[in-house]
Write an enzyme that holds these catalytic residues in place. Structure first.
Site, PDB file in Angstrom:
ATOM      1  N   GLN A 181       0.931  -1.025  -0.047  1.00 38.56           N
ATOM      2  CA  GLN A 181      -0.044  -0.067  -0.142  1.00 38.56           C
ATOM      3  C   GLN A 181       0.855   1.287  -0.005  1.00 38.56           C
ATOM      4  O   GLN A 181       1.659   1.442   0.886  1.00 38.56           O
ATOM      5  CB  GLN A 181      -1.001  -0.153   1.330  1.00 38.56           C
ATOM      6  CG  GLN A 181      -1.858  -1.266   1.365  1.00 38.56           C
ATOM      7  CD  GLN A 181      -2.340  -1.477   2.565  1.00 38.56           C
ATOM      8  OE1 GLN A 181      -1.555  -1.717   3.233  1.00 38.56           O
ATOM      9  NE2 GLN A 181      -3.792  -1.566   2.444  1.00 38.56           N
ATOM     10  N   HIS A 216       6.199   3.894   5.771  1.00 40.57           N
ATOM     11  CA  HIS A 216       7.403   3.421   5.638  1.00 40.57           C
ATOM     12  C   HIS A 216       7.185   2.237   4.677  1.00 40.57           C
ATOM     13  O   HIS A 216       6.372   1.636   4.947  1.00 40.57           O
ATOM     14  CB  HIS A 216       8.006   2.883   6.895  1.00 40.57           C
ATOM     15  CG  HIS A 216       9.326   2.460   7.102  1.00 40.57           C
ATOM     16  ND1 HIS A 216       9.950   2.540   8.330  1.00 40.57           N
ATOM     17  CD2 HIS A 216      10.095   1.933   6.150  1.00 40.57           C
ATOM     18  CE1 HIS A 216      11.213   1.918   8.102  1.00 40.57           C
ATOM     19  NE2 HIS A 216      11.293   1.635   6.912  1.00 40.57           N
ATOM     20  N   HIS A 260       6.765  -1.308   2.917  1.00 38.18           N
ATOM     21  CA  HIS A 260       6.627  -2.369   3.499  1.00 38.18           C
ATOM     22  C   HIS A 260       5.890  -3.223   2.651  1.00 38.18           C
ATOM     23  O   HIS A 260       5.005  -2.677   1.847  1.00 38.18           O
ATOM     24  CB  HIS A 260       6.369  -2.365   4.831  1.00 38.18           C
ATOM     25  CG  HIS A 260       4.841  -1.621   5.159  1.00 38.18           C
ATOM     26  ND1 HIS A 260       4.743  -0.559   5.384  1.00 38.18           N
ATOM     27  CD2 HIS A 260       3.826  -2.486   5.564  1.00 38.18           C
ATOM     28  CE1 HIS A 260       3.383  -0.465   5.389  1.00 38.18           C
ATOM     29  NE2 HIS A 260       2.795  -1.515   5.798  1.00 38.18           N
ATOM     30  N   HIS A 294       3.418  -6.553   2.572  1.00 48.85           N
ATOM     31  CA  HIS A 294       2.762  -7.521   3.227  1.00 48.85           C
ATOM     32  C   HIS A 294       2.950  -9.114   2.619  1.00 48.85           C
ATOM     33  O   HIS A 294       2.849  -8.966   1.448  1.00 48.85           O
ATOM     34  CB  HIS A 294       1.207  -7.271   3.356  1.00 48.85           C
ATOM     35  CG  HIS A 294       0.895  -5.914   4.169  1.00 48.85           C
ATOM     36  ND1 HIS A 294       0.259  -5.901   5.350  1.00 48.85           N
ATOM     37  CD2 HIS A 294       0.818  -4.703   3.703  1.00 48.85           C
ATOM     38  CE1 HIS A 294       0.288  -4.590   5.771  1.00 48.85           C
ATOM     39  NE2 HIS A 294       0.397  -4.008   4.559  1.00 48.85           N
TER      40      HIS A 294
END
Length: 148
Positions: free
Chosen positions: A82, A93, A95, A97
């Site tokens: 996202q 930040h 990332h 998933h």
């Protein structure tokens, strides 16, 4: 100790490290085994990553997803990024998933994205309770062994 946005992440919740990224267990996983790959440098958006960080993030996600799928006896993996607040990113930040999947885990396969968007309401989202530090430490201890 690592930073994930403004959050300090204790080493006990980290189960994987590469040159530019780390893998950590999730405070509010959508399904069992839902983990995150995070850049070590605090970078808000994918477009802000260096080429080295971007490559390392994908290679780390590949390595982690293979271990997660095997460990949780999955048959597939959902990857989600996202990228920005309007995409549902609640921690500024970068990332990824990583979510292990099994046949029939959701009646409609894409319903997992609804659950991710609910999770995107942030840590104050009440319908899914956060795990304890002890639960996350135990999971990270088990997952760390997948990378020895």
């Amino acid at each position: 100790m690592f930073k994930f946005g403004a959050n300090l992440i204790p080493d006990t919740q980290i189960f994987f490290q590469s040159a530019h990224c780390y893998g950590l267990v999730n405070l509010k996983p959508v399904v069992t085994g839902h983990v995150l790959v995070v850049t070590k440098r605090l970078v808000p958006r994918v477009k802000d990553l260096s080429r080295e960080e971007a490559c390392d993030m994908i290679l780390s996600a590949q390595t982690i997803s293979s271990a997660i799928e095997d460990h949780y006896e999955g048959t597939s993996v959902t990857f989600a990024i996202q990228d920005g607040p309007d995409a549902g990113q609640t921690v500024p930040h970068v990332h990824v998933h990583i979510i292990p999947r099994k046949k029939g885990d959701y009646p409609n396969n894409d319903d997992i994205y609804d659950d991710l968007n609910k999770a995107g309401r942030g840590v104050d989202y009440e319908e899914r309770k956060p795990r304890t530090q002890d639960e996350m430490t135990r999971e990270a201890d088990v997952l760390r062994r997948c990378f020895l």
